[in-house]
Design an enzyme around this catalytic site. Structure first.
Site, PDB file in Angstrom:
ATOM      1  N   GLU A 177     -23.324  33.106  29.824  1.00 16.62           N
ATOM      2  CA  GLU A 177     -22.495  32.999  31.041  1.00 16.62           C
ATOM      3  C   GLU A 177     -21.188  33.763  30.861  1.00 16.62           C
ATOM      4  O   GLU A 177     -20.119  33.280  31.216  1.00 16.62           O
ATOM      5  CB  GLU A 177     -22.202  31.523  31.346  1.00 16.62           C
ATOM      6  CG  GLU A 177     -23.435  30.662  31.495  1.00 16.62           C
ATOM      7  CD  GLU A 177     -23.133  29.214  31.857  1.00 16.62           C
ATOM      8  OE1 GLU A 177     -21.984  28.911  32.260  1.00 16.62           O
ATOM      9  OE2 GLU A 177     -24.046  28.372  31.720  1.00 16.62           O
ATOM     10  N   ASN A 199     -27.473  24.757  25.737  1.00 14.83           N
ATOM     11  CA  ASN A 199     -26.441  25.686  26.210  1.00 14.83           C
ATOM     12  C   ASN A 199     -25.101  24.959  26.246  1.00 14.83           C
ATOM     13  O   ASN A 199     -25.043  23.781  26.622  1.00 14.83           O
ATOM     14  CB  ASN A 199     -26.865  26.120  27.634  1.00 14.83           C
ATOM     15  CG  ASN A 199     -26.074  27.270  28.185  1.00 14.83           C
ATOM     16  OD1 ASN A 199     -25.895  28.282  27.522  1.00 14.83           O
ATOM     17  ND2 ASN A 199     -25.604  27.127  29.421  1.00 14.83           N
ATOM     18  N   GLU A 222     -24.373  21.417  28.010  1.00 16.79           N
ATOM     19  CA  GLU A 222     -23.048  20.812  27.802  1.00 16.79           C
ATOM     20  C   GLU A 222     -23.139  19.352  27.371  1.00 16.79           C
ATOM     21  O   GLU A 222     -22.523  18.473  27.974  1.00 16.79           O
ATOM     22  CB  GLU A 222     -22.188  20.990  29.059  1.00 16.79           C
ATOM     23  CG  GLU A 222     -22.012  22.459  29.411  1.00 16.79           C
ATOM     24  CD  GLU A 222     -21.318  22.715  30.744  1.00 16.79           C
ATOM     25  OE1 GLU A 222     -20.889  21.749  31.397  1.00 16.79           O
ATOM     26  OE2 GLU A 222     -21.244  23.893  31.143  1.00 16.79           O
ATOM     27  N   ASP A 263     -17.910  35.672  31.059  1.00 15.48           N
ATOM     28  CA  ASP A 263     -16.859  36.252  31.901  1.00 15.48           C
ATOM     29  C   ASP A 263     -15.548  36.156  31.123  1.00 15.48           C
ATOM     30  O   ASP A 263     -15.419  35.371  30.197  1.00 15.48           O
ATOM     31  CB  ASP A 263     -16.768  35.629  33.310  1.00 15.48           C
ATOM     32  CG  ASP A 263     -16.718  34.117  33.351  1.00 15.48           C
ATOM     33  OD1 ASP A 263     -16.348  33.492  32.336  1.00 15.48           O
ATOM     34  OD2 ASP A 263     -17.045  33.548  34.415  1.00 15.48           O
ATOM     35  N   HIS A 270     -17.389  31.740  28.420  1.00 12.16           N
ATOM     36  CA  HIS A 270     -16.337  31.783  29.446  1.00 12.16           C
ATOM     37  C   HIS A 270     -15.013  31.998  28.713  1.00 12.16           C
ATOM     38  O   HIS A 270     -14.384  31.049  28.250  1.00 12.16           O
ATOM     39  CB  HIS A 270     -16.331  30.488  30.263  1.00 12.16           C
ATOM     40  CG  HIS A 270     -17.570  30.321  31.098  1.00 12.16           C
ATOM     41  ND1 HIS A 270     -17.870  31.164  32.150  1.00 12.16           N
ATOM     42  CD2 HIS A 270     -18.589  29.428  31.029  1.00 12.16           C
ATOM     43  CE1 HIS A 270     -19.015  30.802  32.695  1.00 12.16           C
ATOM     44  NE2 HIS A 270     -19.487  29.758  32.029  1.00 12.16           N
TER      45      HIS A 270
END
Ligand code: 9MR
Length: 576
Positions: free
Chosen positions: A275, A210, A169, A277, A246
């Protein structure tokens, strides 16, 4: 478990020695019998048949205590990321005090269940203790280097650990550099440094950058694309890009997801969804579940369609343990299993995307056992190994070479992962016995039995490189603005007609210049102004025309002129 308590920082070599001594020994685990090839086989069986990983983020408490959680985690996934246990606040909560209980727990569960581990995350603005954030620039850089060397070094010889999120990030939502304490203190140079430190600590793990909101083509993903392209052009070891994923059904599916993966793949990096979801406004209903299922399906299908996409990791797997409700008020139900471990349409969507009827029957047969390695070209510091290749119903994708010190005792650790049945080992001690074994892997992750052991003793002193050959060196030096430091990169090319093995590059640094260890992609040493670089296992052999990029950071007391003469094996190289 506290493995190192220290007030002042010990020398880096001492830290590494301590870590090496305490590292988890490589566990050569038998491979659990895979389920039969069936339409209702677990996700991991279908993913492996498609050459992809399917991963989950592990929460350490239920991983330790909850049978239902452990059962799904073990049976459905072939890769795992620690949701929190490998972050800085877990692994080094105070300066030099390393705690690996949670990280080791995840490693042990993964090893017992034949899962790969993705390390998350080394350098991030969040979940980093206050003691780091307040450091001066030079102390912060040293802290980052020590942290990376220690955490990555701990698992560098553990075959389960395959990749790391090195930086996480680094952009804000507009695609500008995030003005984190890292950036504010060190400028953007911390990113390249972090990758170089990670490569120095583990020459085999894939090193990833990432971020979130970079799944589609937008300003932030374009900033990421430009950064990765520049880092690679500068010789920074960035191997992979992670797209967190996400997602939320109320915001729509990211536009041009597949095209975005493709453009990164064209840079030569591996891509992966790290990651995933898909949250929704609560309460759940069947319409929202169906939309959520399409998002999961789209992500998996996108990854399947891009050769460079290694796999998909889901951020958790059960709604019982998810970061979403704590962060987004009124939202949740983001995962493929509900809080009672019942599967949702999202699970079926992932499953059916992986098992689309075109995949071959899952391959559950390991390759045959490779032959005992045979050594040749043994010198005081290196040797070549070759062995009778394994065969496999689908195809052998590579081998693990394991080495143990001494004629007996000592544990085996992986020292190389060649794709064919030979390997050059280097950096060995003179007049010393080593034992070697090899095993083969296939694309589905099946691993053969270990070969018989070969014992080899290096020759006494005076060794050196193999036959010297013509060479070319391109040396670049980049002074740092505002401090008396620089980064030097060396591209060494074998311009001869035979392979160059176990090379030693030597040159004289201009006076006033000094290497700041450890450098990267080679073992560097300096005596007076004389510098030598010897290769790591993966760049020990340069085929005719082949080259390797190595480098180091250094300090200077004024000038940043370049060395003029470079030799390999005593013969001068052309300098360009
Ligand atoms: O899921 C993680 C949660 O348990 C932590 O409290 C949180 C702290 O910031 O981090 C969550 O994981 C994040 C991941 O490490 C990086 N990308 C975003 C994830 C969700 O916030």
């Amino acid at each position: 478990m506290i493995i190192s308590a220290r007030g002042a920082r010990p020398a880096r070599t001492a830290v590494l020695a301590a870590v090496a001594a305490l590292a988890v020994p490589l566990v050569v685990a038998p491979i659990a019998a895979a389920p039969p090839a069936a339409a209702d086989a677990p996700l991991r069986v279908h993913a492996a048949a498609r050459g992809k990983f399917i991963g989950y983020a592990a929460s350490t408490s239920p991983l330790a205590n909850e049978a239902a959680y452990r059962s799904v985690a073990a049976s459905e996934f072939n890769q795992v990321t620690a949701e929190n246990a490998m972050k800085w606040d877990s692994t080094e909560p105070s300066d030099g005090n390393y705690t690996f209980a949670g990280a080791d727990q995840v490693m042990a569960f993964a090893t017992a269940n034949n899962q790969q581990v993705h390390g998350h995350t080394l350098v991030w603005h969040s979940q980093t203790p206050g003691w780091v954030q307040g450091l001066s620039a030079s102390a912060m850089r040293t802290a980052m280097q020590d942290h990376i060397a220690t955490v990555v070094g701990r698992y560098a010889n553990n075959a389960a650990l395959v990749s790391w999120d090195v930086v996480n990030e680094v952009f804000d939502d507009n695609g500008n550099m995030r003005t984190s304490f890292w950036y504010n203190t060190l400028g953007s140079s911390y990113i390249a440094d972090a990758f170089r430190y990670a490569r120095a600590a583990d020459s085999n793990a894939r090193l990833c950058i990432n971020d979130y909101n970079v799944e589609g083509i937008n300003a932030k993903s374009t900033a990421m694309y430009n950064l990765v392209r520049q880092l690679r052009a500068d010789g920074v070891p960035v191997d992979c890009v992670g797209f967190q994923g996400h997602l939320a059904i109320q915001y729509g599916f990211p536009s041009q997801f597949r095209e975005n993966l493709d453009r990164f793949a064209a840079l030569g990096v591996q891509v992966r969804i790290t990651e995933l979801d898909v949250r929704m406004q609560l309460p759940r209903d069947s319409t929202k579940d169906a939309t959520q299922a399409t998002y999961y399906r789209n992500v998996v299908q996108g990854c399947l369609a891009v050769t460079a996409c290694a796999g998909v990791t889901i951020w958790g797997f059960t709604d019982k343990y998810s970061w979403v409700p704590d962060t987004f008020s009124g939202q949740g139900a983001a995962l493929p299993w509900d809080a009672n471990y019942s599967t949702k349409p999202a699970y079926t969507a992932i499953h059916d995307a992986l098992d689309d009827g075109t995949s071959p029957n899952p391959d559950t047969t390991p390759p045959t056992t490779p032959g005992t390695p045979v050594a040749s070209g043994v010198t005081s510091s290196g040797l070549s190994l070759s062995w009778t290749a394994s065969s496999d119903a689908v195809g052998v994708t590579g081998y693990d070479v394991l080495r143990a010190p001494g004629a007996s005792g000592g544990s085996f650790a992986v020292v190389g992962t060649p794709s064919s049945a030979s390997f050059v080992d280097s950096g060995l001690a003179a007049s010393t016995t080593y034992r070697y074994q090899v095993r083969a892997r296939d694309a589905a992750g099946n691993v053969s039995s270990l070969s018989s052991v070969a014992s080899v003793t290096t020759t006494a002193g005076g060794g050196g490189p193999g036959p010297s050959s013509s060479c070319r060196v391109a040396y670049t030096i980049s002074p740092w603005g505002g401090s008396p430091g620089f980064t030097a990169g060396v591209v060494l090319t074998n311009t001869g007609t035979s392979s160059l093995s176990g090379w030693t590059l030597a040159f004289t640094l201009p006076s006033g210049q000094a290497i700041t260890p450890p450098g990267w992609s080679a073992t560097w040493s300096q005596s007076g102004q004389a510098v030598t670089a010897t290769p790591l296992s993966w760049n020990s052999t340069l085929a005719p025309g082949g080259s390797t990029t190595i480098g180091f950071n250094g300090t200077h007391t004024g000038g940043t002129s370049e060395p003029t003469t470079f030799t390999v094996g005593g013969s001068s190289c052309t300098v360009v």
